[in-house]
Design a protein around this motif. Structure first.
Motif, short mmCIF file in Angstrom:
data_model
loop_
_atom_site.label_atom_id
_atom_site.label_comp_id
_atom_site.label_asym_id
_atom_site.label_seq_id
_atom_site.Cartn_x
_atom_site.Cartn_y
_atom_site.Cartn_z
N LEU A 77 -43.61 15.10 -62.92
CA LEU A 77 -43.56 13.65 -63.12
C LEU A 77 -43.81 12.89 -61.82
O LEU A 77 -44.47 11.84 -61.83
CB LEU A 77 -42.23 13.24 -63.74
N LEU A 78 -43.31 13.40 -60.71
CA LEU A 78 -43.58 12.75 -59.42
C LEU A 78 -45.06 12.80 -59.07
O LEU A 78 -45.64 11.80 -58.65
CB LEU A 78 -42.74 13.41 -58.32
N THR A 79 -45.68 13.94 -59.30
CA THR A 79 -47.11 14.08 -59.02
C THR A 79 -47.94 13.14 -59.89
O THR A 79 -48.81 12.42 -59.40
CB THR A 79 -47.55 15.53 -59.25
N GLY A 81 -46.87 10.50 -61.50
CA GLY A 81 -46.51 9.12 -61.17
C GLY A 81 -47.25 8.60 -59.95
O GLY A 81 -47.73 7.46 -59.94
N LEU A 82 -47.35 9.43 -58.92
CA LEU A 82 -48.10 9.01 -57.73
C LEU A 82 -49.59 8.86 -58.04
O LEU A 82 -50.24 7.92 -57.56
CB LEU A 82 -47.90 10.03 -56.60
N LEU A 84 -50.89 8.07 -60.94
CA LEU A 84 -51.05 6.84 -61.72
C LEU A 84 -50.92 5.60 -60.83
O LEU A 84 -51.65 4.62 -61.02
CB LEU A 84 -50.00 6.77 -62.83
N TRP A 85 -50.00 5.64 -59.88
CA TRP A 85 -49.81 4.49 -59.01
C TRP A 85 -51.07 4.23 -58.18
O TRP A 85 -51.55 3.11 -58.09
CB TRP A 85 -48.61 4.69 -58.08
N VAL A 110 -47.28 2.35 -67.89
CA VAL A 110 -45.89 2.79 -67.77
C VAL A 110 -45.43 3.45 -69.07
O VAL A 110 -44.77 4.51 -69.05
CB VAL A 110 -44.97 1.61 -67.38
N PHE A 113 -46.73 6.83 -69.37
CA PHE A 113 -45.94 7.71 -68.51
C PHE A 113 -44.65 8.12 -69.21
O PHE A 113 -44.22 9.28 -69.12
CB PHE A 113 -45.64 7.01 -67.17
N PHE A 117 -43.46 11.89 -70.18
CA PHE A 117 -42.13 12.45 -69.96
C PHE A 117 -41.58 13.07 -71.25
O PHE A 117 -41.03 14.17 -71.24
CB PHE A 117 -41.17 11.37 -69.45
N TYR A 150 -55.84 6.23 -70.70
CA TYR A 150 -56.19 6.15 -69.28
C TYR A 150 -57.69 5.97 -69.09
O TYR A 150 -58.11 5.32 -68.14
CB TYR A 150 -55.69 7.37 -68.54
#
Length: 151
Positions: A77-79, A81-82, A84-85, A110, A113, A117, A150
């Motif tokens: 999720l961190l990967t 999320g970054l 996507l940001w 969001v 995302f 999750f 996306y």
């Protein structure tokens, strides 16, 4: 299991209402369909569907397995999320469009995302064998929805 399926059915009902509203606005009134009232129905789909996945009954993991899964999910999720940001949210925030357009575009990202999750949680859960076929179809549908959103 019944609550989960009811929530997912209601979620798809909101998508159908969004499609009907969008079609009326586009075909009958010939108005700009983004942003529109249809977005309210489309956006209601995401939390309802994620709640449906959350309420699916699953077997328990041992505490060591649970910590491993939490760590793996966190890394994924961190990967994402970054990613996507950097590639989707930041360019939207710096565009010169109206605030409402930017806000709704970011909300879609969001909510996708959030669905990702829910998908990861679904993939890392233990279910009875009889649920495998419908869950595979749900997972494939979520992946298709996220990828097309996306794009």
């Amino acid at each position: 299991m019944q609550i989960a399926w009811i929530l997912m059915g209601v979620a798809f009902s909101f998508t159908a209402l969004g499609d009907i509203t969008w079609a009326i606005l586009e075909l009958v009134f010939s108005t700009n369909t983004f942003p529109s009232v249809a977005d309210i129905f489309y956006l209601a789909f995401y939390p309802l569907f994620a709640l449906g996945i959350y309420f699916m009954p699953r077997d328990k993991f041992s505490s060591s397995d649970r910590y491993k899964i939490i760590l793996e999910m966190g890394i994924i999720l961190l990967t994402v999320g970054l990613f996507l940001w950097v590639f989707l949210i930041s360019p939207n925030l710096t565009s010169q469009e109206e605030f409402l357009n930017i806000f709704i575009s970011v909300i879609y990202i969001v909510f996708d995302f959030v669905l990702l999750f829910a998908l990861i949680r679904l993939l890392y859960s233990k279910f009875k064998e009889e649920y495998y076929c419908p869950l595979i179809l749900i997972c494939l549908g979520i992946v298709a929805l996220i990828v097309t959103d996306y794009i």
